[in-house]
Enzyme design. Structure first.
Site, mmCIF file in Angstrom:
data_model
loop_
_atom_site.group_PDB
_atom_site.id
_atom_site.type_symbol
_atom_site.label_atom_id
_atom_site.label_comp_id
_atom_site.label_asym_id
_atom_site.label_seq_id
_atom_site.Cartn_x
_atom_site.Cartn_y
_atom_site.Cartn_z
ATOM 1 N N THR A 1 -0.462 9.464 3.162
ATOM 2 C CA THR A 1 -0.722 8.013 3.098
ATOM 3 C C THR A 1 -1.309 7.582 4.448
ATOM 4 O OG1 THR A 1 1.407 7.360 4.015
ATOM 5 C CG2 THR A 1 1.322 7.665 1.621
ATOM 6 N N ARG B 1 0.866 -1.189 0.000
ATOM 7 C CA ARG B 1 0.000 0.000 0.000
ATOM 8 C C ARG B 1 0.903 1.240 0.000
ATOM 9 N NH1 ARG B 1 -1.946 0.386 6.397
ATOM 10 N NH2 ARG B 1 -0.098 1.558 7.022
ATOM 11 N N LYS C 1 15.550 6.872 11.051
ATOM 12 C CA LYS C 1 15.635 7.522 9.741
ATOM 13 C C LYS C 1 16.984 8.255 9.574
ATOM 14 C CE LYS C 1 11.709 6.094 8.047
ATOM 15 N NZ LYS C 1 11.690 5.156 6.904
ATOM 16 N N ASP D 1 5.510 -7.620 1.778
ATOM 17 C CA ASP D 1 4.835 -6.869 2.852
ATOM 18 C C ASP D 1 4.277 -7.865 3.864
ATOM 19 O OD1 ASP D 1 3.102 -4.913 4.349
ATOM 20 O OD2 ASP D 1 3.493 -3.633 2.632
ATOM 21 N N VAL E 1 10.400 -7.668 6.995
ATOM 22 C CA VAL E 1 11.771 -7.210 6.706
ATOM 23 C C VAL E 1 12.744 -7.473 7.852
ATOM 24 C CG1 VAL E 1 11.175 -5.465 4.983
ATOM 25 C CG2 VAL E 1 11.217 -4.826 7.414
ATOM 26 N N TYR F 1 11.460 6.964 15.789
ATOM 27 C CA TYR F 1 11.367 7.028 14.325
ATOM 28 C C TYR F 1 12.531 7.853 13.777
ATOM 29 C CZ TYR F 1 9.244 7.942 9.711
ATOM 30 O OH TYR F 1 8.984 8.034 8.360
HETATM 31 N N1 LIG Z 1 3.854 9.136 4.864
HETATM 32 C C1 LIG Z 1 4.785 9.987 5.256
HETATM 33 O O1 LIG Z 1 4.490 11.121 5.663
HETATM 34 C C2 LIG Z 1 6.241 9.601 5.196
HETATM 35 C C3 LIG Z 1 7.195 10.625 5.319
HETATM 36 C C4 LIG Z 1 8.539 10.294 5.252
HETATM 37 C C5 LIG Z 1 8.927 8.991 5.063
HETATM 38 N N2 LIG Z 1 7.978 8.015 4.964
HETATM 39 C C6 LIG Z 1 8.450 6.644 4.770
HETATM 40 O O2 LIG Z 1 7.956 6.150 3.551
HETATM 41 C C7 LIG Z 1 7.878 4.711 3.604
HETATM 42 C C8 LIG Z 1 6.516 4.267 3.096
HETATM 43 O O3 LIG Z 1 5.509 4.750 3.984
HETATM 44 P P1 LIG Z 1 4.021 5.119 3.492
HETATM 45 O O4 LIG Z 1 3.875 6.577 3.666
HETATM 46 O O5 LIG Z 1 3.728 4.523 2.177
HETATM 47 O O6 LIG Z 1 3.154 4.434 4.679
HETATM 48 P P2 LIG Z 1 2.419 3.021 4.754
HETATM 49 O O7 LIG Z 1 2.217 2.780 6.204
HETATM 50 O O8 LIG Z 1 1.250 3.003 3.855
HETATM 51 O O9 LIG Z 1 3.496 1.980 4.167
HETATM 52 C C9 LIG Z 1 4.426 1.299 4.946
HETATM 53 C C10 LIG Z 1 4.385 -0.166 4.550
HETATM 54 O O10 LIG Z 1 5.397 -0.879 5.275
HETATM 55 C C11 LIG Z 1 4.830 -2.118 5.649
HETATM 56 N N3 LIG Z 1 5.545 -2.725 6.780
HETATM 57 C C12 LIG Z 1 5.527 -2.345 8.073
HETATM 58 N N4 LIG Z 1 6.253 -3.190 8.822
HETATM 59 C C13 LIG Z 1 6.743 -4.129 7.961
HETATM 60 C C14 LIG Z 1 7.568 -5.272 8.127
HETATM 61 N N5 LIG Z 1 8.043 -5.645 9.336
HETATM 62 N N6 LIG Z 1 7.890 -5.995 7.037
HETATM 63 C C15 LIG Z 1 7.409 -5.652 5.809
HETATM 64 N N7 LIG Z 1 6.624 -4.592 5.603
HETATM 65 C C16 LIG Z 1 6.298 -3.833 6.667
HETATM 66 C C17 LIG Z 1 3.386 -1.768 6.008
HETATM 67 O O11 LIG Z 1 2.577 -2.931 6.072
HETATM 68 C C18 LIG Z 1 3.031 -0.817 4.888
HETATM 69 O O12 LIG Z 1 2.506 -1.470 3.758
HETATM 70 C C19 LIG Z 1 8.163 4.347 5.072
HETATM 71 O O13 LIG Z 1 9.514 3.916 5.201
HETATM 72 C C20 LIG Z 1 7.968 5.649 5.798
HETATM 73 O O14 LIG Z 1 8.689 5.707 7.010
HETATM 74 C C21 LIG Z 1 6.650 8.291 5.020
#
Ligand SMILES: NC(=O)c1ccc[n+]([C@@H]2O[C@H](COP(=O)([O-])OP(=O)(O)OC[C@H]3O[C@@H](n4cnc5c(N)ncnc54)[C@H](O)[C@@H]3O)[C@@H](O)[C@H]2O)c1
Length: 243
Positions: free
Chosen positions: A186, A16, A155, A37, A61, A151
């Site tokens: 998201t 997702r 990062k 995932d 992961v 977090y």
């Molecule tokens: N949304 C934001 O504002 C934002 C900002 C900066 C960075 N990010 C980073 O972007 C990346 C994607 O996040 P997103 O915004 O699409 O959110 P999201 O929560 O929709 O996606 C994260 C995905 O990681 C999966 N996940 C979690 N734990 C896991 C595990 N142990 N093994 C495998 N998969 C696992 C979740 O099931 C999910 O599908 C992440 O690394 C997040 O930290 C997001």
């Protein structure tokens, strides 16, 4: 445009959010994708939508064996040329509300997961003649992030791991770069109240959150040969939030 014809890309946490959008864009540009995932229903639905160019597998992961299965799935599709370390968790708590268990949970998924992923893909990428790894960090890895100590720690770690790995892997023909999104609309940020959301948007010079599509376009650039001379770079995509 088929920048990714005959290329196979592995996306962790791709069921997702940003990872799913990257999978769709990659397939549209000719790639085959392996989506890993822990969210099985979402992952299977996405793979069905994308057809024979996509494979989903349940992948945690934090488990080395799951990475080995994901790499094998990629090689079964024709090699491994790109990988997005995208899986992540965000359970924001300030320092004094962060306990050791919450800290370790972030470290395991966001940091250990990224380390295991980079290590797992190297032999397959070498067999493919080289590759590109994109580590998804955050603006929380460029500056202090409010109320999200654990977090932020992970990062920032990804930013450093990216540079160290970029040096280690350059002689093997593998590039490693980090992407630092600001707030992206998201499911991850649904933990914010309306007030928190408004406050975060108020800190962004461009006055809005980013979209998963905007991040995906940058990730595809880094995966592609368009960025052939880039490694160890950290690219913010944040509407100016980290300035
Ligand atoms: N949304 C934001 O504002 C934002 C900002 C900066 C960075 N990010 C980073 O972007 C990346 C994607 O996040 P997103 O915004 O699409 O959110 P999201 O929560 O929709 O996606 C994260 C995905 O990681 C999966 N996940 C979690 N734990 C896991 C595990 N142990 N093994 C495998 N998969 C696992 C979740 O099931 C999910 O599908 C992440 O690394 C997040 O930290 C997001």
């Amino acid at each position: 445009m088929a920048r990714f014809r005959d290329r196979v890309v592995l996306i962790s946490g791709g069921a997702r959010g940003q990872g799913a959008v990257e999978a769709r864009m990659l397939v549209a540009e000719g790639a085959r994708v392996v989506i890993g995932d822990v969210l099985e229903a979402e992952g299977r639905r996405l793979a069905e939508e994308l057809g024979p160019a996509a494979t989903f597998l349940r992948q945690d992961v934090t488990e080395e064996a799951d990475w080995a299965r994901a790499v094998a799935a990629a090689e079964a599709l024709g090699g491994l040329h790109g990988m997005v370390n995208n899986a992540g968790i965000y359970i924001p708590r300030p320092l004094m509300e962060t306990d050791a268990a919450l800290f370790e949970r972030h470290m395991r998924v966001n940091q250990l997961g990224c380390f295991l992923g980079m290590k797992a893909v190297v032999p397959a990428m070498q067999r493919a003649g080289g590759g590109s790894i994109v580590n998804i960090s955050s603006t929380a890895g460029l500056r202090g992030s409010p109320g999200a100590l654990a977090y932020s720690a992970t990062k920032w770690a990804l930013r450093g791991m990216t540079k160290a790995a970029a040096i280690d892997l350059a002689p093997r023909g593998i590039r490693v770069n980090s992407v630092h999104p600001g707030p992206i609309d998201t499911d991850m940020v649904k933990v914010w109240s309306n007030e928190q959301r408004a406050a975060r948007i108020g800190q962004i010079p461009m006055g809005r959150m980013g979209t998963a599509e905007e991040v995906a376009r940058l990730v595809l650039f880094l995966l592609s040969d368009d960025s052939a001379y880039m490694t160890g770079a950290e690219l913010a995509i944040d509407g100016g939030a980290s300035l």
